[in-house]
Design a protein around this motif. Sequence first.
Motif, PDB file in Angstrom:
ATOM      1  N   SER A 189      46.671  34.434   2.806  1.00 41.23           N
ATOM      2  CA  SER A 189      45.357  35.054   2.689  1.00 41.23           C
ATOM      3  C   SER A 189      44.481  34.796   3.914  1.00 41.23           C
ATOM      4  CB  SER A 189      44.660  34.530   1.424  1.00 41.23           C
ATOM      5  OG  SER A 189      44.458  33.142   1.530  1.00 41.23           O
TER       6      SER A 189
ATOM      7  N   PHE B 148      40.244  24.744   5.280  1.00 43.96           N
ATOM      8  CA  PHE B 148      41.181  25.712   4.716  1.00 43.96           C
ATOM      9  C   PHE B 148      42.419  25.043   4.128  1.00 43.96           C
ATOM     10  CE2 PHE B 148      38.915  28.159   7.959  1.00 43.96           C
ATOM     11  CZ  PHE B 148      38.530  29.262   7.229  1.00 43.96           C
TER      12      PHE B 148
ATOM     13  N   THR C 106      50.334  26.622   1.006  1.00 48.97           N
ATOM     14  CA  THR C 106      48.968  26.373   1.455  1.00 48.97           C
ATOM     15  C   THR C 106      49.001  25.858   2.892  1.00 48.97           C
ATOM     16  OG1 THR C 106      48.954  24.077   0.749  1.00 48.97           O
ATOM     17  CG2 THR C 106      48.245  25.705  -0.869  1.00 48.97           C
TER      18      THR C 106
ATOM     19  N   THR D  26      43.910  26.487   1.152  1.00 48.13           N
ATOM     20  CA  THR D  26      43.996  27.952   1.124  1.00 48.13           C
ATOM     21  C   THR D  26      45.439  28.392   1.370  1.00 48.13           C
ATOM     22  OG1 THR D  26      41.841  27.933   2.177  1.00 48.13           O
ATOM     23  CG2 THR D  26      42.980  30.041   2.106  1.00 48.13           C
ATOM     24  N   GLU D  27      45.842  29.473   0.719  1.00 44.86           N
ATOM     25  CA  GLU D  27      47.187  29.975   0.974  1.00 44.86           C
ATOM     26  C   GLU D  27      47.245  30.676   2.326  1.00 44.86           C
ATOM     27  OE1 GLU D  27      48.726  32.258  -2.243  1.00 44.86           O
ATOM     28  OE2 GLU D  27      48.412  30.599  -3.650  1.00 44.86           O
TER      29      GLU D  27
END
Lengths: 296, 340
Positions: free
Chosen positions: A164, A157, A118, A160-161
């Motif tokens: 992506s 974010f 992440t 978030t990975e």
Amino acid sequence: MARKTLDTLQAENPQGGPHENSHDSQHRLEARNVEVGYGDNLVIKGLNCAIPPASMGSIVGPNGCGKSTFLKSLARLLPARSGQVLLDGQAISSLPTKRVAQILGILPQAPAVPEGITVEELVSRGRHPHHGIFGGWNPQDDAAVDEALELTGMTSFSSTEVDSLSGGQRQRAWIALSLAQQTDILLLDEPTTYLDMTYQLEVLDLLAELNVARGTTIVMVLHDLSLAARYSDWILAVKDGTAAAMGKPSEVITEEFVRSVFNLESHVGMDPVTHTPVVTPLERHCLAAARNQAKS
Amino acid sequence: MKRANTKARQRTALLLCGSGVLLIAVCLCSVAIGSRPVSLDQIVTALTQSSAGGTALEAIRLRIPRTVLGVLLGVALASAGALMQAVTRNPLADPTILGLNSGASCAVVLSMAAFGLTSPSQYVWTALVGGGIGAAVVWWIGSLGKSGPNPLKLTLAGAVVGSMFSSVTSAVLLPRIDVISSFRFWAVGGISGARFSSMLPLLPIFGVGMVLAIICIPGLNALALGDELAVGLGGSIRRIRLLSWTAAVLLCAASTSLAGPIGFVGLIVPHVARLIVGPDFRKILAAGVLLGPLLLVGADVVGRLVSRPADVEVGIVTAIIGAPVFIALVRSGFARRSSL
């Protein structure tokens, strides 16, 4: 996107952050007669360059001239075959690498993204040089990571990975990692590549803010001469592994300079907004003139 | 790495606690289940009164070292697998790639053929030496050239050296029926012959291996970002690679010498761990230390159940039950991310 600038962060935190935020960088980086090569191929052939502390500068030059190689040797990623890179007057190769990593950070062109990581985990790895083998995570680390996410506008974010993310977001995540490292000198290898115009300016603005507010010395390899001129205090032009010119953008970037270093005819004008040189390349075969004639 | 979002952290903690509880349960089963069933009372008696006798107690006393060895190997193989996959940046890396299993097999076969060794306790040291030599040769070949060892060179060297040792093994084995029959049992990999007396001298090797593994881990997290950034973050990549390699070799060599080549655990457990806890190697190692023994001891128990009163060796069962469990785990959405 709403994001704090360094000024507002500093106003909120007048004592300065965990890492002597308010001083200008006192660390000096210098290359003396550096020669670097791969195998039998000598790429950098004796380059001298003293990076002015607390400045923001660009290394420019045509493809294959050795500008990335030179940046890597400044960051001790490549050993100098002869000559020396000096950090505060000491050979960088003789200093403990972890100590160097607390002073000097480098963002390479294509770092690897661990699978499934992440944004926050990625940025956290920037704290590596501040930990010993058994050193645990501490509030200072949290503060540094949060600040880096905030400055790059990546806070939303954080879980978030990285896989992506879009190209621009990904680049900002990498820059956040470098910011979390909290070094006084930051080297970046083509930080604007693959980014659209807006993101390019955003990245450069961010670095400029960092330079102004914290006095971080910033050295980047850039391709766009006009952008380099706009954001840099100094420009180092590399040609065939040697320094072709170094100085203020307005002094270095001339039509004669573009011709000799890039082998390109151009018109160098003045940016009406920033009053820095703007390079307008001329088409080599004067097609524009021919086309205009055909139309009329 | 840091507080991240608390939900994910709680989930990870819950899964790890669950694995821990499950591991304890499996270990108890491993002591209780076998060709001779025993009661909980008898287990307690066997553990507390060393002088008490009886066949049930004897059975328990044989199963305890077997369980301990299962846990030890599970920890060692899972950790070694995680280290190997990190150093070679190869998701398929396992002890085979070290050149270790092939080196150990070769040494065992040579010692059987040349010196007529027949008892497993004699192979322990030949396997250890053979595995060590195999791994050292792979490291040496993988480090040739100016740039030093890198993932690709190490992987290729492992494949080349592995084939070379396998050929030698086959060449020695083919004309010798007597050697084939004793070698095939060793080559399957099993823990049924576990004895504390053969485990004890190898414990320091496991210990040093685990300590090195723990020391390497922050460096491996940096290395995962690519060599250049790892150096930029103050990692010395040659040292990290050499230490991780050494740790993996110590752990694998000690395991292989005690139980023969047990595959699959080192390959799959790090992946399962990564699916559950994410890419931080500290967490992967922590999870692997629980999941490795869980798979190995669990497989050993299953091996005892399926063909009572005989045993199926754990080296055979791990993959047969491990593979479906792994696929089920990936499909079930247990994983932090759904895709592999």
